[in-house]
Design a protein around this motif. Sequence first.
Motif, PDB file in Angstrom:
ATOM      1  N   THR A 182       0.846  -1.191   0.000  1.00 27.76           N
ATOM      2  CA  THR A 182       0.000   0.000   0.000  1.00 27.76           C
ATOM      3  C   THR A 182       0.874   1.231   0.000  1.00 27.76           C
ATOM      4  O   THR A 182       1.838   1.323   0.775  1.00 27.76           O
ATOM      5  CB  THR A 182      -0.919   0.012   1.241  1.00 27.76           C
ATOM      6  N   ASP A 183       0.565   2.176  -0.877  1.00 28.85           N
ATOM      7  CA  ASP A 183       1.317   3.420  -0.933  1.00 28.85           C
ATOM      8  C   ASP A 183       1.154   4.181   0.377  1.00 28.85           C
ATOM      9  O   ASP A 183       0.038   4.351   0.886  1.00 28.85           O
ATOM     10  CB  ASP A 183       0.829   4.279  -2.094  1.00 28.85           C
ATOM     11  N   PHE A 184       2.263   4.652   0.936  1.00 24.95           N
ATOM     12  CA  PHE A 184       2.249   5.300   2.250  1.00 24.95           C
ATOM     13  C   PHE A 184       1.429   6.590   2.238  1.00 24.95           C
ATOM     14  O   PHE A 184       0.755   6.929   3.208  1.00 24.95           O
ATOM     15  CB  PHE A 184       3.689   5.590   2.686  1.00 24.95           C
ATOM     16  N   LEU A 185       1.477   7.337   1.120  1.00 24.45           N
ATOM     17  CA  LEU A 185       0.805   8.632   1.068  1.00 24.45           C
ATOM     18  C   LEU A 185      -0.638   8.534   0.597  1.00 24.45           C
ATOM     19  O   LEU A 185      -1.546   9.118   1.197  1.00 24.45           O
ATOM     20  CB  LEU A 185       1.586   9.580   0.144  1.00 24.45           C
ATOM     21  N   SER A 186      -0.868   7.760  -0.477  1.00 31.43           N
ATOM     22  CA  SER A 186      -2.207   7.722  -1.066  1.00 31.43           C
ATOM     23  C   SER A 186      -3.056   6.546  -0.599  1.00 31.43           C
ATOM     24  O   SER A 186      -4.261   6.505  -0.884  1.00 31.43           O
ATOM     25  CB  SER A 186      -2.093   7.668  -2.589  1.00 31.43           C
ATOM     26  N   ALA A 187      -2.439   5.589   0.068  1.00 29.90           N
ATOM     27  CA  ALA A 187      -3.124   4.363   0.518  1.00 29.90           C
ATOM     28  C   ALA A 187      -3.600   3.513  -0.649  1.00 29.90           C
ATOM     29  O   ALA A 187      -4.394   2.582  -0.471  1.00 29.90           O
ATOM     30  CB  ALA A 187      -4.306   4.694   1.440  1.00 29.90           C
ATOM     31  N   GLU A 188      -3.110   3.812  -1.853  1.00 26.87           N
ATOM     32  CA  GLU A 188      -3.450   3.016  -3.021  1.00 26.87           C
ATOM     33  C   GLU A 188      -2.536   1.790  -3.089  1.00 26.87           C
ATOM     34  O   GLU A 188      -1.389   1.831  -2.638  1.00 26.87           O
ATOM     35  CB  GLU A 188      -3.276   3.839  -4.294  1.00 26.87           C
TER      36      GLU A 188
END
Length: 220
Positions: A182-188
């Motif tokens: 999971t992307d740390f900034l976007s949660a994508e």
Amino acid sequence: MTEPSGGSEQRPRRPVVVPAIALVALTALGVTALLGGLDEAPDAPEPLGQGAVLDQGMYSTKFVESRVKVEKGELSFDADKRFVELVFDVTNKTDETARVGMPPEQPERAFALTSFAGSLLKISPAFPKESGPFTFALIKGDESQQLQPDVPTQVVVRYRLKEGERPPDKITIDVGSFEEGTDFLSAEPRWQMVSEEVGDKFVPEIKARVTLPVRQEAGA
């Protein structure tokens, strides 16, 4: 001085026999302790050779060969160019276009990479910087830096040899792998290299260690 009860005569002690299997077990435990305990001994990377296929998460990769490639000079007075090439058949298993990329200069710099060549963590023996690497995918005879989803593509990583330089007999590659996170900034959701936090660094884990003999053609 009064002698102790029973007299001063000492009976000879019988030697204690330790079974050989017990000595082996004790030695093994000692080595395991040095490695950090029963559950902490590092796993050796999977050894692979020419023709092997590796599931890297993002990619399915076949290690085709390593070879010496000669490119003839275009003109009679042009010198021939010689390269050591690593050849792979790579399938991008994701739904998006991926990049061929470049092998990292140092393994610890690779943890943020998602390109195919970024997963070639270490190539031994090392080549000097002026030798390359040069990387490309071959698509219908044309060179490209793209790997389309679900399309098996030949990828070449090459190093130029100096005039008179002898190529190595074999090349060993430490190869990493990828997992969905999971992307740390976007949660994508996103792909990331499988790495281990060591101190203040993230060090990529070695999925496999591949050894390829270097094939030399006549006149190379």
